[in-house]
Structures are given as C-alpha cells and as structure tokens.
Design an enzyme around this catalytic site. Structure first.
Site, PDB file in Angstrom:
ATOM      1  N   CYS A   1       0.838  -1.207   0.000  1.00  6.99           N
ATOM      2  CA  CYS A   1       0.000   0.000   0.000  1.00  6.99           C
ATOM      3  C   CYS A   1       0.867   1.250   0.000  1.00  6.99           C
ATOM      4  O   CYS A   1       0.556   2.249  -0.621  1.00  6.99           O
ATOM      5  CB  CYS A   1      -0.998   0.005   1.152  1.00  6.99           C
ATOM      6  SG  CYS A   1      -0.401  -0.574   2.713  1.00  6.99           S
TER       7      CYS A   1
ATOM      8  N   VAL B   1       0.562   4.068  -2.746  1.00  5.26           N
ATOM      9  CA  VAL B   1       0.038   5.399  -2.399  1.00  5.26           C
ATOM     10  C   VAL B   1       0.965   6.487  -2.943  1.00  5.26           C
ATOM     11  O   VAL B   1       0.510   7.497  -3.470  1.00  5.26           O
ATOM     12  CB  VAL B   1      -0.144   5.547  -0.868  1.00  5.26           C
ATOM     13  CG1 VAL B   1      -0.417   6.984  -0.489  1.00  5.26           C
ATOM     14  CG2 VAL B   1      -1.285   4.664  -0.397  1.00  5.26           C
TER      15      VAL B   1
END
Lengths: 457, 565
Positions: free
Chosen positions: A106, A110
C-alpha cells in the site's frame, strides 16, 4: 471464547471484525515462490515482508525467502527508486537469484512508484546481470485480497515471460490457483497419469514441501523454470483452475500468445475433478486411463458407504472464493447443506456462482462475499450448524459453539494434513471426506450418551 | 549429539571478514559496524538501531508491529482498531503468544478479535477519517468497551488522516477513552520505534487515570514482560510466594484498569529494557517511582533479581522470605539442572532475537554450562548492547528524531519520591543500581561475535563457520536453520512451549534444550543406502534394464539400528 460476540446482528459499514481475507502482497509472494530460482521482493516498508514471510512459514513450515525495499520515512516522501535500485544490487550480489519478482505494497502504491521505470533504470545501469530477470506485479493492499495478489503475480509471469516461439507444442498449461504444494504435486501426478506433458505455473511443490536432507538450498529444485514459463506461449491450451486466482493469467496468455483457455474451477470434489479430467482429455487428445477411472470409483464408493452421515448436515463454509465455490459443489454432491457460505474477498462472481450451485438444494443458504468471520459466527449463534469448514481462525468459532471443524484452505497454522494430503482430485476429495468423518464422529464419540456409544458405524 | 568433536576456538575477526566478503562496498561498510568481536571490558561501538539496507533479508518488522503487536496487543480489554488496509490487522491477530486469562472470565478478551477499517481505494483517494469515525461508532455500539485505541498503518500518514483529531472527537462523543497511535510502519527502522510510540501513548492516555493503589505491603510493576507462553504467570506466582504484589505487567495478561493505576506502585522492575524503558523513565520523573533492571530468565538471574527487589523494600521479613523461596525453588531446580548439564555442558548456542531475549537467555544457557558463541538483537539500540552509560554519546539520527520524546515533569500533586535521598544513597552505597542496564556485551565472553540485525546470509555463514549445536531465533529463520540440520528454538513464540521464566520456567527450558540436543531425528537424515556399500542381491528374474549387480550374493539382514548409526 469470543464471548464479546453478541447474538444481535447490527449492520456494519466500516468496521471489519475477524477478517476472512488478507492483503494482496502475500498472494504475490506465494506465487513468486513458485518460479524456480526466484526471490520475491516486497517494495514497501519491511514490516509487510516480515508479516508475509512469517505467515507463509507458519502455514508451510518451510523456509520462505523474500526481500524488502525497507522504506523509511525518507523513501515514503521522496519515492522508492533509490531503495529498489539498492535492493536489486544487494539481491543479485548476495543472493544471486535467476528472477526477482517485485510486488508493491500500500505504501509504494500510495506514493505512486513506477516499478517498470525503476526496473528499466536498473537494467540500464547494469545492476541486473545478463540472463537474469526482474518482473513485477502491482498489488495494492487496499484493493481485492491475497487472492487478487496471487492472480496478479501469475499474470505478471505471462506478461514478462510467455512467448510464442516455435509454433505449437504438444503440451498443456495448468494454472493451479492458490493451492498448497501438495495439491500442485497431485495435479502433476494426474496429468502424468494421463500421459500429458504439462507446464504448471506457479508450482510451489519441491519449494515449500522440502525433504529434510541436512542441506539448505536457497533455491530448491522446484518451481516453474523461466524456460518453461516462456514456452507457455507455445502450448496447445491453458487450463485455468479458479475464476479468481487463475483466470486472469489464462486470459492474458490467450491475448498475448493466442493460447486457447479452458476456464475451470478448482478440482475439489467429484464433479469439479470430473471437469478437469474431461478437459485434459479433450484438450490433450488422450484417453482417460483406467487408473483414474478407478480412483473416481473409489471416491464414489466411500461417498455411498458414508452417505447417511453426510445427508442433510448443516455446514458453515468460510474461505477463499475459488476454494469455497468448489467445496460447495462437493458438499451438494454429498447431500450436505452449506447453509452459510462466506468469503472475505470481494467479487460478485462468488455470490452468483455459489447461488447457482446451492439454489435447488439449499435455497435459503446465506451467501456473502466481502464478509468476515465475526458475522459468520453471529449467524451460527442465531441458528447453529453441524460442521464448520475453513482455515485455522475458524477454530475459535468451533470452540465457542462446540462445532466440529475441518481445516481447509489458507492459512492452516495448527495442523499438518494440508502439507501431506491434497484436497484436489479424487484422492483429495477422499481426504476431505475422511476429515469430515473424523471430526464429526470424534465429537459424537466424546459426547453421546453411553448407551448410544457404538463400536461400529 | 554426544559425538560432537572438540570445538576449536573460532577467530571472530576472521568469521566477520568471511561474512562481509560477499557484500557490495556500501553494504559491507554498513554491516561492518554491526558485526563485531566482543570485548566485555571495553565493548566496541555497535551500529545498532540503524536502517536495514534494502534487499537484505532481515528479521526485522515495522513500527506498527512493535506498537500494535508487542506493547498494545496484550492489554486484553482495550478495544483496538487498526486503521488501514486489511493485512496489518490480520497479521497482528493472535500471532504473538502473549497469553491472557481475563480477571473476569465472562468479560471481553479483544485479543481474540481483529478489528480494522479495511481501508479501500476510495479512502486512499478521499481520506479515511470518515470510515474510521464510523468504525469507532460501530465498535462502540457492538462491544461497549472501556476504551478504544486506533493504530495507524503506512497509508494513514501519507494520505494525511488526522487520527488524533478523530480520537479526541470520538472520546467526547462516546464518553469513553479513545486514543490514537501514529505507528505507521515506515517510521523508524524497526519495531523499536513502535515500542516507543506505544509507551508514549500508554503513558499519556492510560497510566495515571486511577489513583487508588492496590492494597499490598510490597507493590510493584513488571515492565517489558509480555507473558509469552505464560512467563508473566510464573513471575507473578513467584513474587506472590514471596509476598510481593504486582499491580500491572506491561504488557502481559493485563487489563486497562491495571494499567490505569500502574503509577501507584513503589517500584518498577524492567525486564525488556528496549521496549519499555521509556515508560519506566517517565514514571520516575512524573510520579517518583524508581526503576531497576530485572531478569527472571535463568535461575541465577532470577535469584539475583529477587534479592535485589527484597533489598529495595528494606524489609527483613521480605528478605528472609525471599531466601526461603529461593531455597525451596532451587531444591526443585537442582536435580534437573544437574541431569541436563551433564549431557549438554560445553555445547554451543547462538541467539539472534528481539531486544532483550538474546541477552537474557544466555543466562539459561550459562545455567546449563553451555557456551554462547554469538548473539545479537533484531532491533535493539546501543545501550542494550553496550550499557546505558553510552546513552549520552548515542547519535540521534533522522529516523529516531521522527519519534516523539515526551517532555515529562514531576506531577505537582502526585509526585512522591518512594525513597528519601538518604535511603537512595544508602542503597547505592550498598552496590544497588537504579535506572541502569549494563547491556549484553559485558556479560559475553571476549572474542564472541556480536551481530546486530543479522541477515540471512550472515546466519548461513555463521552456521557454516561455527556449526553451533543450537540456534535461538524466530519463525522466519527457524526452518532455514533446521534444513541445515541444526535445531532452532524460537524465542518469540517459544515454539508453542514455555513458560521459561523464573525457576519453574528454567526447568522447562533445560528439559526442552535437552530434548532438542538429544533427539535422534538429525541422525536419520542420511539414508542407509548413501552410507553403506551397495549390497548384492540375487534377483529371481533378471533386472529389466539388464543392469548387473556388483559383488557377490549373500544373506542380508537389516541392522537393528538401521539408519541411526
């Protein structure tokens, strides 16, 4: 045990309690371990890599190698290029794999790290030695589940390696799905028994089910070789086992190299295995050998011998979507009633398909994608079941409600049968039957009144 | 393995060179500061608590793991919500063996639950605060907990969710204590940063909420004890036998209310210095509670720690009782220890784990006459290696600067020095040391090898060079080590055994090591046909491939000990 779980079911929109899924990268890591000589690499902070390695190790009880880009705050702000470059330099120098399979986390998703650009840069800088490969899959943890990550890494294998080189080869591709090494071994046995040349990818047998020899090999003999991966583009057909874990790679292979594909489901249970055998026979143009037909017959024999004990039993099933779909089919074949069927992964296909399987026999079954074990437990509290089938986390529900539990799927952290016996194929089905009988009879023998305690069943 | 040949002393400097050889220059330079030959009189400076280089296979985890998994996890009635995608909350669920037996058996044990906001792409793009608020409301609605903690994962900091504002808002709205921990995985270089963040949060938000002390003559906390395999219960039972009461064990089998009154005790004893020294220091400054270093791992250490505690309380009665208990416990320990020592004495071990266990467990091996040839921590700092005396000279780098240092002052009302300055001086004059930890290296032999944040490669080399009889490590290394034919004891999970703390625990450990070192399993590894010459057999029918057998035919009987010799 789980005594904070109330009977009353309140709607939840935001809070996940006791998940029946985990995040993408672990699936990508597992798939990458099924490439021969491969170092899975986690592009993110090192906790992800540590968690995934630990959990895979707890399930397989084998060394699980993987490296990390070890992001700290700086990389999180400025991007992970320097980290990945340094990582590749270290990996090739120290651990010398044939392939590095990068997956994202993640964190790197991101901040929007462009992995192909980074790989290209490393190649230009001479960090990737000649004849070595770096492949990648994007596996954002905030999309899908570990199954999505597995599927994405399988697709990456096709994207990076598959090529149509010298026309058709007399071989079949098998995409086995997120199953255990022993299942992959069983699938290979079946194709061999049918005298079919096959390439299975990924293949974690002989990687995550190693013998004790006193010698450690960082890259064991198993895993699909790069050469084999390349030649998948020349195969006659791809048999993809499982909508969620395997179909994307087969589709990619069809688009890229024009290899026709058969979209099958996991060969768990009688008719799902029949479909696989049938497909193998048709796509490879072989006869089904007697040995396979006899295996099938032995399965049906046990099913009929024990039918009275299965018939009408209420079952709760939790697990990964491809596994649960096929298992439901098998339970229906046994005349059992899967009344609660959940998966933690998202995907409408799951609900549609399970509904299709159950609509005649268990019309009131509760079927839910993107569900969790907390909700399943509440359903059970409100209307009990005779058996629960799922991963090790289900044992908490089993103990709280005194229900026999069969461990099935991923992860299994407290038993060893998943390392020894397959769940795919006719023999896998027999093994599953045996487990169901063992746990239900054990409970009965422990708890029934003495006058009903019987020697013969 | 009684046939272990006499060990030739290995030159640590040479082993170090061997380990470093393969590394690219930059990596070699960095690792060279973390692999050192020990000198207990003058411990060399260890490049600890620095970044693990990308691409190095490390044991380390992340800040979230240190905060959620280690320190916060064991507070069993504190409802904890992981804010982030599902993985982090999933992996922290029931994977550490911090056992709990709630005081109220019908009350909640949230350790059996994993709660998460299961963040999706939408929240990554538009922010996750709304979902977090909703998740807290739902958790409150379903469970009605005493208090709620929010734990951040990597994306939270990057997308800018203000979890502390959400916590304040929800605290007001729901009327229960809601606290937030900014323990994003990328902060700091290992779990260690997470311990510090958790310490700060517990100190700010829980400790001090209840001023009513437990009624007990001798009242203390155990800090940095996580009840892995029931260690805290062993310690608790032992101290209770002596007449000492534990208000809170941070954090092992502990509830919110116990933590809330942790500041009411007379003494803090610190087990794992790395993970909890912050709270010990802050409680001393704010409330006047002195702290001492304790170690209940190993019988000599346990006895020493008990005597130290008794001395602190300056009670004749307690001192006598402690001696009585030690004598009783040792009577049970002695025969087992002697029996096991006879078999394992002189065997070698290496320990690579944690922030205290790689040190503490050396005492248990010493109890059995075993030699520790190499040791290192996964995430400790220089003071854990070289002792707190180096603290003034520890450089604060960019990664450590990220972690908040709370400014703590004496509480105007509640600060109460537990000892008068005269008492403190008298104790110190008698050899008593407060607020001190001497570190691992002074207790290790000269020429042993200290390896901080050991890599997979170094571990392989270590086994090749030292051929230790046993290695203590964690789950990721366990099967690598065992594939090489060396038994590995996990010191995070204890391989689902234990407890190993205090006297009863030591007995368990001796027996366990004895089992591991005496098992026949490793001797079965080479199959007999790879050890014996090929035997001739007369085949009724000739072999299909026409192969001729060597040698003459003879009657052959399987040896009774086949495979074991």
């Amino acid at each position: 045990m789980l005594n904070a779980t109330p009977l009353e079911i309140k709607p939840r929109e935001a809070l996940r309690i006791n998940p029946a899924k985990t995040c993408q990268p672990i699936g990508a890591m597992y798939a990458a371990l099924g490439i021969h000589g491969c170092m899975p690499h986690s592009h993110g902070s090192q906790g992800c890599c540590s968690y995934h390695r630990s959990h895979l190790t707890r399930h397989y009880k084998e060394p699980v190698i993987a490296t990390s880009s070890s992001f700290t705050e700086g990389a999180s702000v400025f991007g992970g290029l320097a980290n990945l470059t340094q990582a590749l330099n270290n990996i090739f120098t120290i651990y010398n794999p044939d392939v590095v399979a990068v997956h994202t986390t993640c964190l790197s998703e991101v901040i929007g790290d462009d992995i192909p650009m980074m790989i290209k840069k490393s190649a230009e800088e001479g960090i990737i030695p000649a004849g070595k490969y770096v492949i990648h899959a994007n596996t954002p943890s905030f999309v899908g589940s570990h199954i999505t990550g597995f599927a994405s890494m399988c697709t990456a294998m096709v994207r990076y390696f598959s090529e149509r080189r010298m026309g058709m080869r007399n071989q079949i591709n098998l995409v086995p799905g997120y199953v255990d090494p022993v299942d992959m071994r069983e699938l290979k046995r079946i194709t061999k028994e049918m005298k079919i040349d096959s390439i299975m990818f990924p293949d974690t047998s002989d990687v995550l089910d190693l013998p004790q020899t006193g010698v450690y090999h960082m890259y064991p003999k198993g895993g699909t070789t790069v050469d084999d991966l390349k030649s998948t583009g020349d195969s006659m057909a791809t048999l993809a086992l499982g909508h969620f874990a395997s179909h994307p790679a087969a589709t990619e292979l069809d688009e890229k190299c024009g290899v026709p594909c058969a979209f099958l489901e996991l060969p768990i249970g009688l008719s799902q295995t029949d479909r696989l055998i049938h497909a193998l026979r048709n796509y490879a143009g072989v006869d089904v050998p007697d040995s396979i037909t006899q295996e099938r017959g032995r399965l049906i024999d046990v099913m009929s011998d024990m039918h009275q004990y299965f018939h009408g039993k209420r079952v709760a099933v939790a697990g990964d979507p491809d596994h649960v779909i096929s298992l439901c089919q098998f339970l229906v074949e046994l005349d059992m009633k899967p009344v609660y069927v959940i998966t933690g992964s998202p995907g409408n296909h799951f609900e549609n398909r399970v509904h299709e399987i159950l609509k005649d026999q268990v019309p009131d079954a509760m079927i839910k994608q993107n569900a969790d074990l907390f909700e399943l437990h509440q359903w059970i509290k409100n209307s009990p079941v005779d058996l629960i089938i799922g991963n090790s986390y289900c044992k908490y529900i089993a103990r709280a409600e005194n229900i026999p539990a069969v461990r099935f799927g991923f992860p299994i952290l407290d038993r060893m049968t998943h390392r020894l016996f397959p769940t795919v194929g006719y023999s896998g089905a027999m093994h599953l039957l045996n487990k169901i009988v063992e746990v239900t009879f054990d409970k009965r023998d422990r708890e029934c009144p003495e006058e009903l305690f019987e020697l013969v069943q | 393995m009684s046939d272990t040949p006499e060990k030739v002393p290995i030159d640590a400097a040479q082993a170090r060179e061997e380990m470093l050889k393969i590394y690219p220059p930059k990596t070699r330079k960095k690792r060279a500061k973390q692999i050192l030959a020990n000198d207990p009189k003058m411990p060399p400076e260890v490049g600890a608590n620095t970044r693990t280089l990308p691409g190095i296979m490390t044991q380390r985890g992340c800040t979230y793991a240190g905060c959620r998994g280690v320190v916060m996890g064991p507070i069993y009635d504190l409802l904890q919500i992981t804010h982030g995608p599902i993985g982090c909350g999933f992996y922290a669920w029931l994977t550490r063996r911090n056992l709990a037996r709630p005081k109220d058996p019908t009350g909640p044990n949230y350790m059996q639950y994993s709660m998460s906001t299961d963040m999706q792409e939408d929240q990554i793009i538009f922010g996750g605060e709304k979902k977090l608020r909703q998740a807290i409301i739902e958790a409150h609605e379903i469970f009605k907990p005493k208090a709620i903690a929010i734990l951040a994962t990597c994306p939270v900091g990057l997308i800018g969710d203000d979890i502390h504002a959400v916590a304040r808002e929800m605290k007001e709205k729901l009327g229960v204590n809601v606290m937030a921990f900014s323990c994003e995985g990328y902060k700091g270089v290992s779990q260690s940063a997470g311990h510090h963040i958790a310490n700060n949060g517990v100190f700010k938000n829980i400790i001090g909420l209840n001023d009513t002390p437990d009624e007990a003559e001798f009242n203390m906390n155990i800090l940095g004890e996580y009840n892995i395999g029931g260690d805290a219960w062993e310690i608790d039972t032992l101290l209770r036998k002596c007449g000492i009461h534990i208000t809170a064990t941070l954090s092992g089998d502990v509830n919110y209310d116990q933590v809330a009154k942790a500041h009411t005790v007379q003494l803090n004893a610190v087990m794992c210095h790395r993970s909890i020294n912050y709270i010990a220091e802050m409680m001393e400054k704010k409330y006047g509670i002195p702290w001492i270093k304790a170690n209940f791992i190993g019988v000599e250490s346990t006895a020493k720690t008990l005597r130290k505690i008794a001395k602190y309380f300056e009670s004749r009665k307690l001192t006598d009782r402690v001696e009585e208990v030690i004598a009783q416990e040792m009577a049970a320990v002695r025969p087992v220890r002697e029996e096991v020592t006879a078999r394992v004495k002189g065997k070698t071990a290496a320990l690579f784990v944690g922030g205290s266990r790689a040190h503490h467990y050396q005492d248990l091996f010493r109890d059995m006459g075993m030699e520790v040839v190499s040791a290192g921590y996964e995430f400790a700092h220089r003071d854990d290696y070289e002792g707190r005396k180096v603290l003034p000279s520890v450089k604060v780098d960019a990664d450590s600067r990220n972690i908040e240092e709370l400014k703590v002052e004496a509480d105007p009302i509640r600060f109460k020095a537990r000892k008068t300055p005269e008492q403190m001086e008298a104790l110190k004059a008698g050899g008593f040391s407060f607020s001190d930890y001497e570190g691992m290296m002074v207790e290790m032999k000269k020429g042993t090898l200290v390896i901080d944040d050991i890599s997979h490669h170094e571990l392989e080399k270590l086994i090749e060079i030292y051929k230790p009889d046993l290695i203590c490590s964690g789950i990721k290394d366990k099967f690598v080590i065992e594939k090489m034919g060396i038994p590995c004891k996990q010191l995070h999970s204890y391989d689902y055994g234990g407890p190993y703390a205090a006297f009863g625990g030591a007995i368990n450990f001796y027996k366990e090591i004895d089992r591991m070192l005496s098992t026949k399993i490793w001797k079965y590894v080479v199959p007999p046909w790879e050890k014996e010459p090929e035997l001739a057999v007369t085949l009724v029918h000739p072999a299909k491939n026409g192969a001729k057998r060597k040698g003459e035919s003879k009657t052959w009987r399987a040896s009774a000990a086949v495979g074991v010799e």
